[in-house]
Motif scaffolding. Sequence first.
Motif, mmCIF file in Angstrom:
data_model
loop_
_atom_site.group_PDB
_atom_site.id
_atom_site.type_symbol
_atom_site.label_atom_id
_atom_site.label_comp_id
_atom_site.label_asym_id
_atom_site.label_seq_id
_atom_site.Cartn_x
_atom_site.Cartn_y
_atom_site.Cartn_z
ATOM 1 N N HIS A 30 0.554 -0.890 -0.291
ATOM 2 C CA HIS A 30 0.382 -0.027 0.656
ATOM 3 C C HIS A 30 0.916 1.142 0.075
ATOM 4 O O HIS A 30 0.479 2.573 -0.734
ATOM 5 C CB HIS A 30 -0.723 0.359 1.101
ATOM 6 C CG HIS A 30 -2.263 -1.009 1.257
ATOM 7 N ND1 HIS A 30 -3.102 -0.417 0.319
ATOM 8 C CD2 HIS A 30 -2.965 -1.838 1.622
ATOM 9 C CE1 HIS A 30 -4.060 -0.644 0.062
ATOM 10 N NE2 HIS A 30 -3.916 -1.967 0.772
ATOM 11 N N LEU A 31 1.891 1.181 0.711
ATOM 12 C CA LEU A 31 2.675 2.651 0.865
ATOM 13 C C LEU A 31 3.394 2.758 -0.642
ATOM 14 O O LEU A 31 3.954 3.872 -0.913
ATOM 15 C CB LEU A 31 3.779 1.939 1.584
ATOM 16 C CG LEU A 31 3.569 2.211 2.956
ATOM 17 C CD1 LEU A 31 4.680 1.790 4.472
ATOM 18 C CD2 LEU A 31 3.552 3.759 3.078
ATOM 19 N N VAL A 32 3.835 1.277 -0.984
ATOM 20 C CA VAL A 32 4.868 1.949 -1.964
ATOM 21 C C VAL A 32 3.624 1.743 -3.404
ATOM 22 O O VAL A 32 3.907 3.551 -4.424
ATOM 23 C CB VAL A 32 5.018 0.666 -2.873
ATOM 24 C CG1 VAL A 32 5.920 0.692 -4.526
ATOM 25 C CG2 VAL A 32 6.371 0.519 -2.434
ATOM 26 N N THR A 33 2.289 1.716 -3.728
ATOM 27 C CA THR A 33 1.709 2.278 -4.922
ATOM 28 C C THR A 33 0.383 2.984 -4.476
ATOM 29 O O THR A 33 0.036 3.540 -5.684
ATOM 30 C CB THR A 33 0.376 0.703 -4.492
ATOM 31 O OG1 THR A 33 -0.165 0.523 -3.632
ATOM 32 C CG2 THR A 33 1.449 -0.515 -4.778
ATOM 33 N N ALA A 34 0.121 3.259 -3.309
ATOM 34 C CA ALA A 34 -0.578 4.700 -2.764
ATOM 35 C C ALA A 34 -0.226 5.557 -2.918
ATOM 36 O O ALA A 34 -0.610 6.718 -3.085
ATOM 37 C CB ALA A 34 -1.969 3.978 -2.343
ATOM 38 N N HIS A 35 1.251 5.480 -2.469
ATOM 39 C CA HIS A 35 1.547 6.409 -1.717
ATOM 40 C C HIS A 35 2.933 6.847 -2.594
ATOM 41 O O HIS A 35 4.062 7.765 -1.907
ATOM 42 C CB HIS A 35 1.829 6.778 0.265
ATOM 43 C CG HIS A 35 0.644 6.514 0.240
ATOM 44 N ND1 HIS A 35 -0.667 7.332 0.185
ATOM 45 C CD2 HIS A 35 -0.525 6.021 0.967
ATOM 46 C CE1 HIS A 35 -1.185 7.235 1.464
ATOM 47 N NE2 HIS A 35 -1.846 6.208 1.243
ATOM 48 N N SER A 37 5.900 5.324 -2.269
ATOM 49 C CA SER A 37 7.252 5.645 -1.259
ATOM 50 C C SER A 37 8.360 4.460 -1.875
ATOM 51 O O SER A 37 7.446 3.476 -2.617
ATOM 52 C CB SER A 37 6.514 4.883 -0.265
ATOM 53 O OG SER A 37 5.442 6.373 0.857
ATOM 54 N N LYS A 38 9.283 4.661 -0.878
ATOM 55 C CA LYS A 38 10.281 3.350 -0.949
ATOM 56 C C LYS A 38 10.169 2.583 0.053
ATOM 57 O O LYS A 38 10.002 3.144 0.870
ATOM 58 C CB LYS A 38 11.931 4.086 -1.179
ATOM 59 C CG LYS A 38 12.599 2.814 -1.254
ATOM 60 C CD LYS A 38 14.337 3.253 -1.379
ATOM 61 C CE LYS A 38 14.910 2.421 -2.073
ATOM 62 N NZ LYS A 38 14.778 1.779 -2.353
ATOM 63 N N VAL A 39 10.134 1.389 0.100
ATOM 64 C CA VAL A 39 10.054 0.302 1.048
ATOM 65 C C VAL A 39 10.616 -0.093 1.239
ATOM 66 O O VAL A 39 11.057 -1.192 0.657
ATOM 67 C CB VAL A 39 8.164 -0.185 1.303
ATOM 68 C CG1 VAL A 39 8.172 -0.656 2.555
ATOM 69 C CG2 VAL A 39 7.459 0.924 1.770
ATOM 70 N N THR A 40 11.036 -0.772 2.799
ATOM 71 C CA THR A 40 12.237 -2.063 2.689
ATOM 72 C C THR A 40 11.495 -2.741 3.365
ATOM 73 O O THR A 40 11.432 -1.924 4.810
ATOM 74 C CB THR A 40 13.498 -0.884 2.796
ATOM 75 O OG1 THR A 40 14.356 -0.333 1.893
ATOM 76 C CG2 THR A 40 14.603 -2.683 3.277
ATOM 77 N N ILE A 41 11.380 -4.614 3.618
ATOM 78 C CA ILE A 41 10.834 -4.783 4.799
ATOM 79 C C ILE A 41 11.937 -5.654 5.258
ATOM 80 O O ILE A 41 12.646 -6.457 4.207
ATOM 81 C CB ILE A 41 9.399 -5.210 4.176
ATOM 82 C CG1 ILE A 41 8.492 -4.581 3.335
ATOM 83 C CG2 ILE A 41 9.002 -6.387 5.030
ATOM 84 C CD1 ILE A 41 6.841 -5.075 2.845
#
Length: 468
Positions: A30-35, A37-41
């Motif tokens: 959600h953070l990547v597609t809707a906002h 953002s770059k996300v590292t999990i």
Amino acid sequence: MEGAKAKPHAVILSSPGLGHLIPVLELGRHLVTAHDSKVTIFVVSSGTSAAESQVIESSMSLKLCEVIVLPPPNISDLVDADAAVFTRIAVLMREIRPAFSSAMSSLRFPPTVLIVDFFGNESLEIADEFKIPKFVYVPSHAWFLALTIYLPILHEAVNGEYVDEKEGLFIPGCRPVQPEEVVDPMLSRSDQQYLEYLSMAIKISKSDGILVNTWEELEPATLAALRDDKLWGRISKAPIYPVGPITKQTRPIDSNKKLFEWLDKQPSESVLFVSFGSGGVLSKEQMRELAWGLELSQQRFIWVVRTPAVKSGDGSFFTVGNGNNDIPSYLPEGFLDRTNNVGLVISDWAPQVEILSHSAVGGFFSHCGWNSTLESIINEVPLIAWPLYAEQKMSATLLVEDLRIALRSKTLPSKGIVEREEIKMLVKRIMVDEEGHAIRARVKELKLSAKKAWNENGSSKALAQVLC
């Protein structure tokens, strides 16, 4: 472009187990597609679950988020062999902290926000080293969050065991928690898992905010209470962000061809899906009663079956998806032959979201794990509540009494054996009777409210605030 604002970079830490991993991965999506953002999990692997490994590999292949697996530390000298799953995960996440801190320092792009799941609270202070905001993601409902935040007060106010209380446990502005509903870590105050849970309750309130996988219309009274400074201001100053419903998305199915071919042949809303999540196992006696109840109901079903435990509980939490069951050996003799035309029995694991989204499925016999509950709501499927462990007894009460989208047995499955006749009647009530039709209509209403939650003024806005 000169002067372009850099993308926010969210780092998320997930504890092991599908029930924790899936909502974290979906939060990242959600953070990547809707906002944008770059996300590292960072994922702490259990190292023992085939299904968990498959989910991690699938997420890596999508390449939406960078997924980094942290090998589990050896905790054999720190916990007893028979320690509760809650304790094992808590200790595991505490011991992973040095490796996680080192891995964060090695990232190519500096993080701008740290989000840890419920068990990752020991790593919250790492955010201070990077001078970035820190949040806790609770992939459950707001009522469970309220109990957790209020636990330090209950710890001082209640003498003796919570399960021995004569009245419900008071939580400001919320439904009281009855003694038989308390979460597993509160069953015994002398058990290590209780001390771990108490420590978590204290730490998450010191974060910069708490993300909870619910939405305003699902739990309006509880969310309003948590925001009321007169009730909660001195207990926890961490803002609450309802960011749900965050659920696993359907994926193309390459395997299980036989299962979906069978589903395609069934009438609309005629099949009951029976599954107890990534950790739920039944005793042999309860499994046999469930088998007889399904057979006597004469309703179509898909049943995900695991090797029975000595007692019901969370014994398969770290081994789900390993597929080593000998199904006929612990079901009633002749059950598979007698139900051959109306049901399918699947060993160990099944593609739950894809099954629930199929038009032939009309009911979900569920352990009430919150991931499963939200998947059921999103797919307009009413439930038979069968809570086994964790906060599932609270969830069952929420579903049955507040939301009125589920039925449950008179006997708590965690307290005793639910017999075949009662199971038969529960199945018929949800699948055939007018009562079931009314429940199904309420689930459809909730789905509509869930869709509204993702407009610009709902859950999406809450996530945007976290990234700012």
